[in-house]
Design an enzyme around this catalytic site. Structure first.
Site, PDB file in Angstrom:
ATOM      1  N   SER A 136       6.828  -0.277   9.897  1.00  0.00           N
ATOM      2  CA  SER A 136       5.443  -0.167   9.436  1.00  0.00           C
ATOM      3  C   SER A 136       5.274   1.213   8.821  1.00  0.00           C
ATOM      4  CB  SER A 136       4.498  -0.316  10.628  1.00  0.00           C
ATOM      5  OG  SER A 136       3.221   0.196  10.305  1.00  0.00           O
ATOM      6  N   SER A 137       4.458   1.292   7.781  1.00  0.00           N
ATOM      7  CA  SER A 137       4.196   2.607   7.171  1.00  0.00           C
ATOM      8  C   SER A 137       3.570   3.535   8.201  1.00  0.00           C
ATOM      9  CB  SER A 137       3.260   2.449   5.978  1.00  0.00           C
ATOM     10  OG  SER A 137       3.811   1.515   5.081  1.00  0.00           O
ATOM     11  N   ARG A 138       2.828   2.975   9.136  1.00  0.00           N
ATOM     12  CA  ARG A 138       2.145   3.794  10.145  1.00  0.00           C
ATOM     13  C   ARG A 138       3.116   4.430  11.144  1.00  0.00           C
ATOM     14  NH1 ARG A 138      -1.975  -0.128   9.284  1.00  0.00           N
ATOM     15  NH2 ARG A 138      -3.951   0.881   8.771  1.00  0.00           N
TER      16      ARG A 138
ATOM     17  N   GLN B  35     -10.304  -2.278   2.550  1.00  0.00           N
ATOM     18  CA  GLN B  35      -9.809  -2.990   3.736  1.00  0.00           C
ATOM     19  C   GLN B  35      -9.704  -2.085   4.958  1.00  0.00           C
ATOM     20  OE1 GLN B  35      -5.939  -3.902   1.644  1.00  0.00           O
ATOM     21  NE2 GLN B  35      -5.146  -3.786   3.720  1.00  0.00           N
TER      22      GLN B  35
ATOM     23  N   MET C 172       0.850  -1.192   0.000  1.00  0.00           N
ATOM     24  CA  MET C 172       0.000   0.000   0.000  1.00  0.00           C
ATOM     25  C   MET C 172       0.890   1.247   0.000  1.00  0.00           C
ATOM     26  SD  MET C 172      -3.462  -0.892   1.993  1.00  0.00           S
ATOM     27  CE  MET C 172      -2.886  -0.698   3.669  1.00  0.00           C
ATOM     28  N   GLY C 173       2.135   1.093  -0.451  1.00  0.00           N
ATOM     29  CA  GLY C 173       3.031   2.248  -0.559  1.00  0.00           C
ATOM     30  C   GLY C 173       3.576   2.690   0.780  1.00  0.00           C
TER      31      GLY C 173
ATOM     32  N   GLU D   7       5.891 -11.014   7.578  1.00  0.00           N
ATOM     33  CA  GLU D   7       5.331 -11.725   8.741  1.00  0.00           C
ATOM     34  C   GLU D   7       4.866 -10.807   9.864  1.00  0.00           C
ATOM     35  OE1 GLU D   7       8.309 -14.668   9.680  1.00  0.00           O
ATOM     36  OE2 GLU D   7       7.176 -16.205   8.592  1.00  0.00           O
ATOM     37  N   LYS D   8       5.103  -9.482   9.726  1.00  0.00           N
ATOM     38  CA  LYS D   8       4.511  -8.584  10.727  1.00  0.00           C
ATOM     39  C   LYS D   8       2.997  -8.803  10.726  1.00  0.00           C
ATOM     40  CE  LYS D   8       4.130  -4.108  10.061  1.00  0.00           C
ATOM     41  NZ  LYS D   8       2.650  -3.916  10.108  1.00  0.00           N
TER      42      LYS D   8
ATOM     43  N   HIS E  15       9.331  -3.564   3.249  1.00  0.00           N
ATOM     44  CA  HIS E  15       8.843  -3.820   1.881  1.00  0.00           C
ATOM     45  C   HIS E  15      10.016  -4.134   0.949  1.00  0.00           C
ATOM     46  CE1 HIS E  15       5.604  -0.906   3.303  1.00  0.00           C
ATOM     47  NE2 HIS E  15       4.901  -1.963   2.925  1.00  0.00           N
TER      48      HIS E  15
HETATM   49  O1  PAF Z   1      -0.225  -5.708   3.841  1.00  0.00           O
HETATM   50  C1  PAF Z   1      -0.604  -4.783   3.103  1.00  0.00           C
HETATM   51  O2  PAF Z   1       0.080  -3.784   2.887  1.00  0.00           O
HETATM   52  C2  PAF Z   1      -1.969  -4.885   2.445  1.00  0.00           C
HETATM   53  O3  PAF Z   1      -2.882  -5.509   3.292  1.00  0.00           O
HETATM   54  C3  PAF Z   1      -1.928  -5.581   1.068  1.00  0.00           C
HETATM   55  C4  PAF Z   1      -1.523  -7.037   1.193  1.00  0.00           C
HETATM   56  C5  PAF Z   1      -0.963  -4.851   0.151  1.00  0.00           C
HETATM   57  C6  PAF Z   1      -3.318  -5.546   0.435  1.00  0.00           C
HETATM   58  O4  PAF Z   1      -3.756  -4.239   0.237  1.00  0.00           O
END
Ligand code: PAF
Length: 287
Positions: free
Chosen positions: A189-191, A61, A30-31, A152-153, A37
């Site tokens: 995490s992106s967050r 989601q 999700m960027g 795996e996070k 990543h």
């Molecule tokens: O883990 C994520 O970043 C998202 O849930 C995914 C797998 C890219 C689906 O949008």
């Protein structure tokens, strides 16, 4: 690295690559990319001839509109990082490209995701895994990868995606890659980008509490181990455990005794202010 914006462009690119017998690895994201990543992309580059990463903040989601609105977006940086990591192409579609006519206009399909989707995240984020299954199955159908890579996070997400692949009859190998952590232990995490400096200083306590509880668990019950983690994190300012479950890693069902499973994982979600962070730790691993 080629930038693909439409489903037709991806299909054309994939058919060219398959025409020359290239194996294809997919890294869905999700960027707002970080080293976690990038480690997935690097693994995919090792395993496949061609690597396609997707960058798409999937609205279906998110069960909390604020979370969707504040989710970090950094497309230019993402493309640079993917290119440096050796991705062959990035698929970065608009919401309209993925959900023509809008999210509501999509035909409703209820995915069979099994019990794994009902516990933990499934309980606290209703509809979340249906949304994940919707986008991931769509990406699998568009890209038709040989292998797909997930971190795996999101331990539970991997189990749910494996169930989705099985119930939908999609042919793809799911590769789970280890959690990447900052030097102080915080799971990337992106967050994390949304944390204040004070919250960022405290957030590594999540991993410290989990890590130290592994030693503690050797001489204490499941319940005592659980409580020690929750009490330690809840005592910190701005931190609040949403859930911490010690589960059989094969079923994601809670255990009462360590002997119940050869593979035991503790999965935690903590609110750090308004930022929701997740992490997990293995207490017992199969030989
Ligand atoms: O883990 C994520 O970043 C998202 O849930 C995914 C797998 C890219 C689906 O949008």
């Amino acid at each position: 690295m080629i930038i693909l914006r439409t489903v037709d462009d991806v299909r054309l690119y994939v058919s060219e690559q398959k025409g020359r017998n290239a194996s294809i690895g997919l890294v869905p994201t999700m960027g707002a990319l970080h080293a976690g990543h990038i480690s997935l992309v690097e693994q995919a580059v090792k395993d496949n001839d061609v690597v396609i990463a997707s960058v798409f903040v999937n609205p279906t989601q998110f069960n909390n509109p604020d979370d969707l609105a504040t989710y970090p977006r950094k497309e230019e940086d993402d493309f640079r990082l993917l290119s440096e990591a050796g991705a062959s192409a990035v698929f970065a579609p608009s919401v309209e490209e993925i959900y023509p006519g809008g999210v509501e206009a999509q035909a409703k399909h209820e995915f069979d995701l099994g019990r794994a989707a009902e516990v933990m995240e499934g309980k606290y984020r209703p509809g979340h895994f249906q949304g994940v299954a919707q986008i991931v199955s769509l990406l699998f159908r568009i890209v038709t990868p040989d292998r797909a890579y997930f971190g795996e996070k999101d331990f539970q997400q991997i189990a749910v995606i494996r169930n989705m692949v099985k119930s939908e009859g999609i042919k793809v190998e799911i590769i789970a890659c280890p959690i990447k952590r900052a030097d102080d232990g915080l799971a990337l995490s992106s967050r994390n980008a949304l944390l204040t400096p004070e919250q960022r200083m405290l957030a590594p306590e999540i991993h410290s509490a989990l890590k130290e509880s592994v030693e503690y668990s050797k001489a204490h019950s499941v319940q005592a181990t659980h409580d020690s983690v929750v009490e330690r994190i809840d005592a910190l300012p701005e931190m609040s455990v949403e859930y911490f479950e010690i589960v059989d890693a094969r079923t994601l069902e809670k255990i009462d005794e360590w002997e119940e499973s050869p593979w035991v994982v503790g999965c935690i979600t903590v609110y750090c202010g308004k930022v929701r962070l997740i992490d997990n730790i293995a207490y017992r691993l199969p030989n």
